[in-house]
Design a protein around this motif. Structure first.
Motif, PDB file in Angstrom:
ATOM      1  N   ILE A  88      11.299   2.264   2.685  1.00 28.55           N
ATOM      2  CA  ILE A  88       9.937   1.718   2.662  1.00 28.55           C
ATOM      3  C   ILE A  88       9.183   2.181   3.901  1.00 28.55           C
ATOM      4  CG2 ILE A  88       8.551  -0.397   2.566  1.00 28.55           C
ATOM      5  CD1 ILE A  88      10.416   0.129   0.095  1.00 28.55           C
ATOM      6  N   LYS A  89       7.922   2.560   3.716  1.00 22.81           N
ATOM      7  CA  LYS A  89       7.068   2.927   4.852  1.00 22.81           C
ATOM      8  C   LYS A  89       6.264   1.686   5.257  1.00 22.81           C
ATOM      9  CE  LYS A  89       4.982   6.865   4.841  1.00 22.81           C
ATOM     10  NZ  LYS A  89       5.593   7.647   5.890  1.00 22.81           N
ATOM     11  N   TYR A  90       6.477   1.217   6.478  1.00 25.19           N
ATOM     12  CA  TYR A  90       5.717   0.110   7.051  1.00 25.19           C
ATOM     13  C   TYR A  90       4.725   0.734   8.021  1.00 25.19           C
ATOM     14  CZ  TYR A  90       9.558  -2.693   5.223  1.00 25.19           C
ATOM     15  OH  TYR A  90      10.479  -3.280   4.395  1.00 25.19           O
ATOM     16  N   PHE A  91       3.460   0.321   7.945  1.00 25.19           N
ATOM     17  CA  PHE A  91       2.465   1.014   8.760  1.00 25.19           C
ATOM     18  C   PHE A  91       1.260   0.135   9.081  1.00 25.19           C
ATOM     19  CE2 PHE A  91       1.087   1.612   4.447  1.00 25.19           C
ATOM     20  CZ  PHE A  91      -0.297   1.646   4.501  1.00 25.19           C
ATOM     21  N   VAL A  92       0.501   0.623  10.058  1.00 26.58           N
ATOM     22  CA  VAL A  92      -0.800   0.074  10.423  1.00 26.58           C
ATOM     23  C   VAL A  92      -1.798   1.203  10.241  1.00 26.58           C
ATOM     24  CG1 VAL A  92      -2.225  -0.819  12.311  1.00 26.58           C
ATOM     25  CG2 VAL A  92       0.147  -1.592  12.066  1.00 26.58           C
ATOM     26  N   ASP A  93      -2.864   0.937   9.513  1.00 26.71           N
ATOM     27  CA  ASP A  93      -3.917   1.905   9.273  1.00 26.71           C
ATOM     28  C   ASP A  93      -4.737   2.106  10.551  1.00 26.71           C
ATOM     29  OD1 ASP A  93      -5.381   3.295   6.930  1.00 26.71           O
ATOM     30  OD2 ASP A  93      -6.984   2.289   8.047  1.00 26.71           O
ATOM     31  N   ALA A  94      -5.293   3.280  10.716  1.00 27.81           N
ATOM     32  CA  ALA A  94      -6.101   3.582  11.903  1.00 27.81           C
ATOM     33  C   ALA A  94      -7.271   2.618  12.063  1.00 27.81           C
ATOM     34  CB  ALA A  94      -6.605   5.022  11.838  1.00 27.81           C
ATOM     35  N   GLY A  95      -7.805   2.104  10.972  1.00 29.31           N
ATOM     36  CA  GLY A  95      -8.918   1.161  11.045  1.00 29.31           C
ATOM     37  C   GLY A  95      -8.535  -0.194  11.618  1.00 29.31           C
ATOM     38  N   ASP A  96      -7.243  -0.464  11.717  1.00 27.90           N
ATOM     39  CA  ASP A  96      -6.766  -1.733  12.270  1.00 27.90           C
ATOM     40  C   ASP A  96      -6.164  -1.587  13.664  1.00 27.90           C
ATOM     41  OD1 ASP A  96      -7.323  -3.645  10.130  1.00 27.90           O
ATOM     42  OD2 ASP A  96      -5.996  -2.346   8.969  1.00 27.90           O
ATOM     43  N   GLU A  97      -6.382  -0.442  14.267  1.00 26.00           N
ATOM     44  CA  GLU A  97      -5.883  -0.208  15.624  1.00 26.00           C
ATOM     45  C   GLU A  97      -6.348  -1.303  16.579  1.00 26.00           C
ATOM     46  OE1 GLU A  97      -6.266   3.095  19.207  1.00 26.00           O
ATOM     47  OE2 GLU A  97      -7.075   3.547  17.231  1.00 26.00           O
ATOM     48  N   TRP A  98      -7.591  -1.759  16.442  1.00 26.96           N
ATOM     49  CA  TRP A  98      -8.170  -2.780  17.323  1.00 26.96           C
ATOM     50  C   TRP A  98      -7.315  -4.043  17.369  1.00 26.96           C
ATOM     51  CZ3 TRP A  98      -9.333  -7.613  15.501  1.00 26.96           C
ATOM     52  CH2 TRP A  98      -9.351  -7.766  14.112  1.00 26.96           C
ATOM     53  N   PHE A  99      -6.693  -4.400  16.272  1.00 27.27           N
ATOM     54  CA  PHE A  99      -5.926  -5.639  16.188  1.00 27.27           C
ATOM     55  C   PHE A  99      -4.590  -5.532  16.929  1.00 27.27           C
ATOM     56  CE2 PHE A  99      -3.078  -8.678  14.129  1.00 27.27           C
ATOM     57  CZ  PHE A  99      -3.855  -9.821  14.103  1.00 27.27           C
ATOM     58  N   ASP A 137       0.873  -1.176   0.000  1.00 32.25           N
ATOM     59  CA  ASP A 137       0.000   0.000   0.000  1.00 32.25           C
ATOM     60  C   ASP A 137       0.908   1.222   0.000  1.00 32.25           C
ATOM     61  OD1 ASP A 137      -1.766   2.080   0.479  1.00 32.25           O
ATOM     62  OD2 ASP A 137      -2.896   1.008   2.014  1.00 32.25           O
ATOM     63  N   ASP A 138       1.015   1.867  -1.136  1.00 28.92           N
ATOM     64  CA  ASP A 138       1.920   3.000  -1.276  1.00 28.92           C
ATOM     65  C   ASP A 138       1.292   4.338  -0.885  1.00 28.92           C
ATOM     66  OD1 ASP A 138       3.696   1.131  -2.293  1.00 28.92           O
ATOM     67  OD2 ASP A 138       3.283   1.640  -4.377  1.00 28.92           O
ATOM     68  N   ASN A 139      -0.003   4.329  -0.549  1.00 31.48           N
ATOM     69  CA  ASN A 139      -0.700   5.582  -0.242  1.00 31.48           C
ATOM     70  C   ASN A 139      -1.523   5.483   1.030  1.00 31.48           C
ATOM     71  OD1 ASN A 139       0.076   6.984  -2.756  1.00 31.48           O
ATOM     72  ND2 ASN A 139      -1.127   5.376  -3.712  1.00 31.48           N
ATOM     73  N   PRO A 140      -0.866   5.394   2.188  1.00 31.66           N
ATOM     74  CA  PRO A 140      -1.646   5.323   3.430  1.00 31.66           C
ATOM     75  C   PRO A 140      -2.454   6.591   3.643  1.00 31.66           C
ATOM     76  CG  PRO A 140       0.701   5.579   3.896  1.00 31.66           C
ATOM     77  CD  PRO A 140       0.560   5.415   2.418  1.00 31.66           C
ATOM     78  N   GLU A 141      -3.656   6.410   4.196  1.00 33.74           N
ATOM     79  CA  GLU A 141      -4.520   7.565   4.415  1.00 33.74           C
ATOM     80  C   GLU A 141      -4.566   7.973   5.885  1.00 33.74           C
ATOM     81  OE1 GLU A 141      -8.294   7.128   2.510  1.00 33.74           O
ATOM     82  OE2 GLU A 141      -7.364   6.455   0.641  1.00 33.74           O
ATOM     83  N   GLU A 142      -5.061   7.094   6.744  1.00 30.91           N
ATOM     84  CA  GLU A 142      -5.122   7.391   8.173  1.00 30.91           C
ATOM     85  C   GLU A 142      -4.243   6.379   8.898  1.00 30.91           C
ATOM     86  OE1 GLU A 142      -8.942   8.187   9.990  1.00 30.91           O
ATOM     87  OE2 GLU A 142      -9.797   8.353   7.985  1.00 30.91           O
ATOM     88  N   VAL A 143      -3.075   6.821   9.316  1.00 26.33           N
ATOM     89  CA  VAL A 143      -2.076   5.924   9.891  1.00 26.33           C
ATOM     90  C   VAL A 143      -2.171   5.903  11.407  1.00 26.33           C
ATOM     91  CG1 VAL A 143       0.401   5.536  10.138  1.00 26.33           C
ATOM     92  CG2 VAL A 143      -0.536   6.241   7.930  1.00 26.33           C
ATOM     93  N   TYR A 144      -2.209   4.715  11.969  1.00 26.04           N
ATOM     94  CA  TYR A 144      -2.167   4.515  13.427  1.00 26.04           C
ATOM     95  C   TYR A 144      -0.721   4.554  13.909  1.00 26.04           C
ATOM     96  CZ  TYR A 144      -2.427   1.825  17.812  1.00 26.04           C
ATOM     97  OH  TYR A 144      -2.296   1.394  19.107  1.00 26.04           O
ATOM     98  N   THR A 145       0.165   3.841  13.227  1.00 24.62           N
ATOM     99  CA  THR A 145       1.596   3.871  13.526  1.00 24.62           C
ATOM    100  C   THR A 145       2.367   3.559  12.258  1.00 24.62           C
ATOM    101  OG1 THR A 145       3.298   3.138  15.097  1.00 24.62           O
ATOM    102  CG2 THR A 145       1.840   1.442  14.200  1.00 24.62           C
TER     103      THR A 145
END
Length: 103
Positions: A63-74, A48-56
């Motif tokens: 390379i940008k490694y990230f978790v989307d805000a929608g997956d914060e629960w996990f 995913d080269d275009n993160p929108e709402e990043v949790y971390t």
């Protein structure tokens, strides 16, 4: 939440996913499977080269490694370590979940 990618894991991602500078990798929870901290859910990755709402996020070797805000629960309450050891699993990266007191 901290997201840590080892040098070996970074090389694995570059080699296996054909990544180059500016690309991104998203970690997320999916239905079915099991992790050390979740029954019925497993960890998944996607380019995913275009993160929108990043949790971390963390940047490693371009390379940008990230978790989307929608997956914060996990991931809430844990730091995620990503490593690669061909002796343990010659085809895949491995994940470690470390409690971080975040609730």
């Amino acid at each position: 939440m901290k997201l840590e990618i080892t040098d070996a894991a970074s090389k694995w991602f570059h080699d296996e996913m054909g990544l180059s500078d500016g690309n991104g990798v998203r970690f997320y929870g999916k239905v079915y499977g099991k992790t050390p901290v979740h029954d019925g859910f497993s960890l998944a990755i996607t380019r995913d080269d275009n993160p929108e709402e990043v949790y971390t996020e963390t940047d490693k070797d371009g390379i940008k490694y990230f978790v989307d805000a929608g997956d914060e629960w996990f991931f809430k309450g844990y730091d995620l370590g990503v490593d690669f050891d061909p002796k343990k699993d010659p085809e895949n990266v491995t994940y470690s979940y470390t409690p971080n007191g975040e609730l």
